[in-house]
Design a protein around this motif. Structure first.
Motif, mmCIF file in Angstrom:
data_model
loop_
_atom_site.group_PDB
_atom_site.id
_atom_site.type_symbol
_atom_site.label_atom_id
_atom_site.label_comp_id
_atom_site.label_asym_id
_atom_site.label_seq_id
_atom_site.Cartn_x
_atom_site.Cartn_y
_atom_site.Cartn_z
ATOM 1 N N ASN A 273 45.989 30.063 39.332
ATOM 2 C CA ASN A 273 45.292 29.380 40.427
ATOM 3 C C ASN A 273 46.010 28.075 40.771
ATOM 4 O O ASN A 273 46.535 27.393 39.875
ATOM 5 C CB ASN A 273 43.855 29.049 40.031
ATOM 6 N N ILE B 276 37.085 24.203 41.442
ATOM 7 C CA ILE B 276 36.548 25.059 42.502
ATOM 8 C C ILE B 276 36.144 26.399 41.903
ATOM 9 O O ILE B 276 36.930 27.041 41.192
ATOM 10 C CB ILE B 276 37.573 25.257 43.621
ATOM 11 N N ARG C 65 36.042 29.719 42.251
ATOM 12 C CA ARG C 65 36.676 30.677 43.153
ATOM 13 C C ARG C 65 35.970 32.028 43.159
ATOM 14 O O ARG C 65 36.248 32.866 44.022
ATOM 15 C CB ARG C 65 38.158 30.824 42.812
ATOM 16 N N ASP C 66 35.085 32.235 42.189
ATOM 17 C CA ASP C 66 34.294 33.467 42.207
ATOM 18 C C ASP C 66 33.097 33.370 43.146
ATOM 19 O O ASP C 66 32.417 34.369 43.385
ATOM 20 C CB ASP C 66 33.794 33.786 40.791
ATOM 21 N N ALA D 98 31.871 33.691 46.367
ATOM 22 C CA ALA D 98 32.459 34.305 47.560
ATOM 23 C C ALA D 98 31.424 35.151 48.266
ATOM 24 O O ALA D 98 30.332 35.426 47.748
ATOM 25 C CB ALA D 98 33.680 35.144 47.176
ATOM 26 N N GLU E 219 35.431 32.222 50.736
ATOM 27 C CA GLU E 219 36.573 32.881 50.124
ATOM 28 C C GLU E 219 37.082 31.992 49.009
ATOM 29 O O GLU E 219 37.470 30.843 49.249
ATOM 30 C CB GLU E 219 37.673 33.143 51.152
ATOM 31 N N GLU E 220 37.048 32.527 47.776
ATOM 32 C CA GLU E 220 37.484 31.785 46.591
ATOM 33 C C GLU E 220 36.808 30.417 46.514
ATOM 34 O O GLU E 220 37.426 29.387 46.277
ATOM 35 C CB GLU E 220 39.007 31.631 46.564
ATOM 36 N N GLY E 221 35.514 30.399 46.781
ATOM 37 C CA GLY E 221 34.730 29.186 46.605
ATOM 38 C C GLY E 221 34.741 28.214 47.757
ATOM 39 O O GLY E 221 34.160 27.132 47.652
#
Length: 698
Positions: free
Chosen positions: A75, A279, A281-282, A284, A323-325
């Protein structure tokens, strides 16, 4: 120096090899690196090239993982996250808690999870920000920025600055230090979490290099040294695993401008972050977000937000795709205020930094006028406020302004409203504007300036005090009764409806008797009652046509009076045809026979066999001449002694304008003169009628 293309994993591996060589060659100068891998290592780095570096820095509480027990080495890392890693490596004596009270950059508000880390790094000149004064905490950090931070934190900043402009000087020194040997890396490429761990792990103990002999600043944190104190709060002390912490997410708003104008649209970023400031990121998919923290405009326009679809008012949910958090939305605020925007998905929430909303451009005026005024008496417009399209006060509208005014009319006597030529605005408001109106009316005042306009509420302009009487005039017919209306008026001709009650009224006029002596008639003086400022009185009759009399009314107790304009008096209905002679002898009237509707006149002094010029003139019942035209007239003469049939003096003649018809009459023999009579008849609409005979001359 070579052109660099990013491969952070290769770069980190090379840096770690450099560290091993230095440890072997300079054991007296470098401290050994103990391997303290926790039993519950982060699952996604176990067995990878990142494992040792990540685990060591994790145990030093420099790096943090995700609540699910992962580190996610691939990431990207933001500038705020890089500042946090760097600040955790600062000497123990640096006061991170004190730095938390600082406001290092305008786009890093005090409530930002990394504000204390950014402030500490700025205090030590490790981060300096962008030329526009911003830090851009949520922007991905680049390879050039990572190299710069590492060299400054390890004491190599001055040497890098001496090598050339940024970032070339830093990259050149890093290459000379051996950190970049054989690495093709682009300076602008984004860094990743795994690469950051490898490079910082190598740099912690690789602080001496045979090419430079440079040493790190005193107290730099190492694997064998003490840990610096960690502050509490957003992004605070995560503590070491092994047990993954409970999931705790918040929503973060960024991209909020320091200031904007009402009605402008701005893009806001909403990011989901975990309790360590990373962040999430999950986080979404489509979420229902509800925004708050801004008030409607004075006009009632609510703040609105759009996630690519229609504009939705604050307080109502809007669908946004994460999207991705991270997601972005557009927002518009319409009230000039300092707003603090909040957002929630029903369970998570967050609040942005203060948003100063300035008023928009001048669009109109709010005019505050009194509800009532008196004609001829000066009053004040309490205020004229410059506002934008949403009713916000335009505080920058200031100075001397020439205003135009619309609405109020001229007084009945022609007086025009009085306004100041210009007024002074301060902070968008002009106050106490003097105005004098002269027309009694219900009216609103409109103000115009600089392409904008505004209208007050309706106000009632009352008349002034009654100062005179107005007497009606007009055209009248002789012999017909009529009424006279008297109206109380102020100095400017406005009717004064408040003038009421019983008043003693006297009358005077300039009318004269009719030609037949009939005198004009007016009502007696005395008490009359005014209602709503008006008095109507009957009983007036004029008899003389052709004159222009005036009528005067006076109220003694109030010293009020008024005289009408001259009346026009016309003759009454057609009543007589009057026969006259141009020369003596005259025609003397005889007796009138109502049954025959004729008047027989005896003739005296007539010379035998003489021709006379006669005329027939039309009159009303009071002797006023009429000017009818188109009326047929016959003149006949008979002898009463011989009982002759009436002889026609002349054929029917049409009366022309002026109401006169002329005839020629020749007298008979002397023996018959004394008995001659003259009868006149006129034909009205084909019907003969006998009329009056007089001896009046032409």
């Amino acid at each position: 120096m070579k052109q660099h293309a990013v491969d952070l994993e290769h770069l980190a591996h090379r840096a770690l090899l450099i560290g091993l060589v230095v440890v072997a060659s300079f054991a007296l100068l470098a401290r050994p690196v103990p391997r303290r891998v926790h039993a519950a290592a982060l699952v996604d780095v176990a067995g990878t090239r990142y494992e040792a570096a990540v685990t060591d820095l994790f145990n030093l509480k420099v790096l943090v993982g995700y609540p699910d027990g992962t580190y996610r080495p691939h990431n990207p890392m933001t500038r705020a996250e890089l500042a946090a890693v760097t600040a955790r490596l600062l000497p123990p004596g640096d006061d991170l808690a004190g730095a938390a009270a600082e406001h290092p950059f305008p786009d890093v508000p005090l409530e930002h999870w990394a504000v204390h880390y950014v402030a500490a790094a700025k205090r030590l000149a490790i981060f300096v920000g962008y030329p526009d004064g911003t830090f851009r905490p949520d922007q991905d950090a680049t390879f050039a920025e990572l190299v710069t931070v590492v060299l400054r934190a390890t004491g190599h900043g001055p040497a890098a600055e001496a090598r050339g402009p940024w970032p070339e000087g830093y990259l050149a020194l890093a290459e000379d230090l051996g950190l970049l040997d054989g690495i093709e890396t682009a300076p602008t490429a984004a860094i990743h979490r795994g690469g950051v761990a490898l490079i910082w792990r190598a740099a912690i103990d690789q602080v001496v290099h045979p090419k430079t002999g440079l040493t790190p600043p005193a107290g730099l944190r190492t694997l064998s040294g003490p840990a610096s104190p960690q502050p509490a709060g957003a992004g605070g002390d995560p503590g070491p695993p092994p047990t993954p912490p409970a999931v705790s997410l918040t929503l973060e708003l960024s991209g909020i401008p320091a200031s904007s104008r009402a009605g402008d649209s701005f893009t806001l970023t909403v990011a989901a972050r975990d309790q360590y400031g990373q962040i999430a990121r999950d986080y979404a998919g489509t979420k229902l977000l509800t925004f708050s923290g801004a008030a409607p405009a004075p006009s009632g326009a609510p703040p609105t937000v759009s996630a690519g679809g229609p504009w939705v008012p604050f307080g109502s949910p809007v669908e946004a795709v994460f999207e991705e958090g991270v997601t972005t939305v557009a927002a518009r605020l319409f009230r000039a205020e300092t707003a603090r925007i909040g957002v929630t998905d029903g369970s998570l929430s967050g609040t942005g930094s203060p948003w100063a909303v300035e008023p928009g451009p001048l669009a109109g005026f709010l005019v505050t006028a009194p509800g009532t005024a008196t004609a001829g008496t000066q009053f004040e417009i309490a205020s004229v406020a410059a506002v934008d399209a949403w009713g916000n006060l335009v505080t920058g509208y200031a100075g001397l302004k020439a205003l135009g005014y619309e609405g109020p009319g001229y007084a009945p006597d022609g007086r025009v409203p009085e306004y100041p030529a210009s007024v002074e605005f301060a902070g968008g408001i002009a106050s106490a504007i003097p105005v004098t109106l002269y027309r009694a009316e219900t009216v609103a005042i409109t103000v115009v300036a600089d392409g904008a306009r505004g209208t007050s509420d309706v106000m009632q302009v009352r008349p002034g005090r009654a100062s005179r009487l107005e007497v009606s005039d007009g055209t009248r017919t002789a012999g017909e009764p009529f009424e006279v209306t008297v109206t109380a008026r102020d100095d400017y001709g406005n009717p004064v409806s408040e003038y009421e009650g019983d008043k003693t009224v006297t009358w005077a006029w300039t009318a004269t008797p009719a030609p037949d002596g009939t005198a004009p008639v007016k009502p007696a003086d005395g008490v009359q009652t005014f209602t709503g400022g008006v008095l109507t009185v009957g009983g007036f009759t004029l008899y003389r046509a052709g004159e222009n009399p005036t009528i005067t009314a006076a109220v003694s107790e109030d010293s009020l009076a008024g005289t009408s304009q001259p009346y026009t008096v016309g003759p009454g209905p057609l009543a007589w045809a009057v026969i006259t002679s141009s020369v003596p002898p005259t025609l003397e009237p005889g007796s009138y026979s109502p049954d025959l509707d004729e008047l027989v006149a005896s003739v005296s002094g007539v010379v035998a066999a003489t021709t006379y010029n006669l005329a027939i003139r039309l009159q009303d019942a009071w002797g006023n001449p009429r000017s009818d035209a188109g009326i047929g007239v016959d003149l006949q003469v008979t002898s009463s002694l011989v009982r002759l049939e009436p002889s026609r003096v002349s054929p029917e003649t049409v009366v022309t304008v002026g109401g006169t018809a002329s005839f020629t009459y020749t007298s008979g023999s002397a023996a018959l003169l004394a008995e001659d009579t003259i009868r006149a008849s006129i034909v009205v609409d084909g019907n003969p009628r006998w009329v009056r005979v007089t001896t009046n001359g032409f």
